[in-house]
Design an enzyme around this catalytic site. Sequence first.
Site, PDB file in Angstrom:
ATOM      1  N   TRP A 502      71.854  47.583  50.346  1.00 24.86           N
ATOM      2  CA  TRP A 502      71.191  48.555  51.005  1.00 24.86           C
ATOM      3  C   TRP A 502      70.428  48.084  52.295  1.00 24.86           C
ATOM      4  CZ3 TRP A 502      70.530  47.323  45.923  1.00 24.86           C
ATOM      5  CH2 TRP A 502      71.306  47.993  44.782  1.00 24.86           C
ATOM      6  N   ASP A 503      70.763  47.141  52.764  1.00 29.57           N
ATOM      7  CA  ASP A 503      69.962  46.570  54.073  1.00 29.57           C
ATOM      8  C   ASP A 503      68.655  46.612  53.887  1.00 29.57           C
ATOM      9  OD1 ASP A 503      69.766  45.603  56.435  1.00 29.57           O
ATOM     10  OD2 ASP A 503      69.794  47.585  57.595  1.00 29.57           O
ATOM     11  N   MET A 504      68.204  46.293  52.714  1.00 29.49           N
ATOM     12  CA  MET A 504      66.579  45.796  52.346  1.00 29.49           C
ATOM     13  C   MET A 504      66.303  44.577  52.909  1.00 29.49           C
ATOM     14  SD  MET A 504      65.568  48.871  51.453  1.00 29.49           S
ATOM     15  CE  MET A 504      66.166  50.592  51.296  1.00 29.49           C
TER      16      MET A 504
END
Length: 824
Positions: A502-504
Amino acid sequence: MEKFVAIIMAIFAAPLLIGGAYLLSLGGSSYYLIAGVIILTTAFLLFKKHWSAYGLYALFIVATMAWALWESGFYWWALAPRVGFPLIFGLLMLLPWVSNKMRGPKTQVASNSTPTTNTAKKSPLYYWGLLVSVAVGALLSFGSLANNATDKLGELDLTAANDDEQNVSSDETSANLGDPLSNGQQTPDGEWSAYGRTDYGQRYSPLDKINTDNVKDLELAWQIQTGDVKGPNDVGETTYQATPLKIGNGLYLCTPHNWVLALDADSGETLWKFDPQVEENLQRQHQTCRGVSYYAGQATSPVQVQKIAGNTFENASKQCDAKIFIPTSDAKLYALDPNTGQRCQDFGDDGALDLMHNMPFNQAGYYYSTSPPVIAGDTIIVAGAVNDNYDVNSPSGVIRAYDVNTGELLWNWDSGDPDNTAPFDVNDPTQTYKTSSPNSWSVATADEELGLAYFPMGNRTPDQLGSYRNAAEEKYATSVVALDIETGEARWVQQFVHHDLWDMDTPAQPTLLDLDTADGVQPALVVPTKQGDVYVLNRATGEPIVPIKERPAPQGYLIAGEHAAPTQPYSGLSFEPEPLTEKDMWGASLVDQMMCRIEFNQLNYDGRYTPPSTNGSLVYPGNFGTFNWGGIAVDPENGVMFGMPTYLAFTSKLIPRDTLGDAETNKGEQGVNANEGADYAVELGPFLSPLGVPCQQPPWGTIAGADLATGDIAYQRKNGTVQDLSPIPIKLELGVPGIGGPIITKGGVAFLSAATENNFRAYDLKNGDVLWNVRIPAGGQATPMTYLNSKGEQMVVLVAGGHGSVGTTIGDYVLAYKLSDQDK
């Protein structure tokens, strides 16, 4: 008039009929279809001048109010889109120019006592029924303005500092503000020597001349414009995010194009300018600079900045003791003399290092540092950003340590090959770092006594495709890692997302403080995340101080060959929002609210950590993050934090390579990114209505205070108005999103701009009350700082230049505030 109103209502009803039927077919609310039928029927009856239109519409208003209150509660910003247009149409129907045209009982009697059929009067039951329903609906709606339905009110305990003075010795106090500088001196109270004031990253100043009683009297002392503005060939996200340093008589800051300016700390006058003449490159995702780094050298005399004309980049280099370091967006690192701005000749190649050495791939614009390096002792440690989702084969996210005086490579820690920390031969092209390994693009911190530097780690590109990662990358991605300052070896790691799809990225600088807990004073590290969790760890061991637990995570919608982690961690201190439901969808009217509901039901969503999919998935909290690089500020004397939790949902869609076609790609982090070499491109963006406003109901931006030892949130309150977001500049306090960071002072004041509103505010740290609020000429998406000028006056400085991707006003301002003369 009645026909005009009927036509308007019919036009409004048409999309409700069509969209409502489609929403119902998706399993959504039936209200919109029913509303479309009733409004259209009312319009028809109104066109025909039938009083029954009033009776039908009165019942509709009553039903709409009941439905709206059931779905949203007594909350104005949730009620308004549901009941706004229905009530407006009711008011239009009540106008005499409309109601007098209606046909009713034929009651007028002629002189010969024969009833006539040509005149009519109002039907009291229908007319007054509609009047009462509209009046009650409006009263309930506007009455909800008095109800604070979203804020949590409370107070932080700020008495711990006094208790410490009475009960513990000075060496046990939690008020440890940071390590000494390289010359053995502590950062003076009136200075700001690193991005977070010291390498502890607390964003806390021991100054208290500005306090909760007098902060309301702050006024502009001076302002300048740097001259570095966004050009026509710059990337969209060209932004001012810099926090100045205050050393000696000078302020040091950088601009988006990596100029370094030395300003007179009293007047703001530019004393020298270093412009490395970085070329434009549209392949960069960011054109920004968050700050410079300072090395004090061995001299103990204060820095005295000289007035130097022209561009000091063009001047001859010189020997330097103290140094200012600037990383640039063309992947260079420059060392400068703080007094003159000249390059330091013994560092690297005549004052510069090329950070592309030993990279596996060298695409221009794919690797650069946007954050200032961390300096510990005589070591400068440099990390960098790698473009998200442009290419599977991208530069490495390696973290490297150099001798602060010579530029010699001391060690390299690559999360893709973490055990091989011996320095590479920078002149041997066959020695290369790992391709696309997880990087650390934000700001690091260091504890020299423990010998550890702490890096917030991002993900491996491609962010949404996990099949390219090796075991080491899986271990270190989206975490905080403690590296040995001498050797670069990893001493511990705490991961915040397993198998991140999630590109966290861990976006914020870890903050160090000595925290008074139930188990005694512990060396603590505090780091906020995009998901809203705030992790409080023992910085010596990585063990949690505030508990960390795991819970099941969604497993559906995965593409072939992908997997999702069965569980994900969460912290006992968290600003994580509740999962979204269809009831949370928002809009300016029923129509765009309905469109958001349709899109919500079309997207895959099983709550936090719903995997990305080819259908499209909802990501909430979104990629913008509950917290981003602005992070939090910490009061180390009281063990409390102040931050700006933000809530914006995003959408994530995987696009098979063979269906990508001629789609425009690689224009920034948002939009469609190609993932060259992968089977899927990815499309990312905020979850917005057709009118461009967030699809979930406000507040979208808040401020909050919490106790770090217990994990208790004392208060959380909406922050900011829509005056700079709406076509009409109305100061409606919805709570707007923001990006940037706060600071705290010993005077009990927190300063923050950051919101998507051109305002700069001061808050009471105890309860979050706004104590001071001024307009500024451009977006303040930077973290402020504070210092003493030569007269002993406390100054507060903010860089205001706007943010390209959030749409705030672009500028190039540096603003300095101090107390008015009568308050000195």
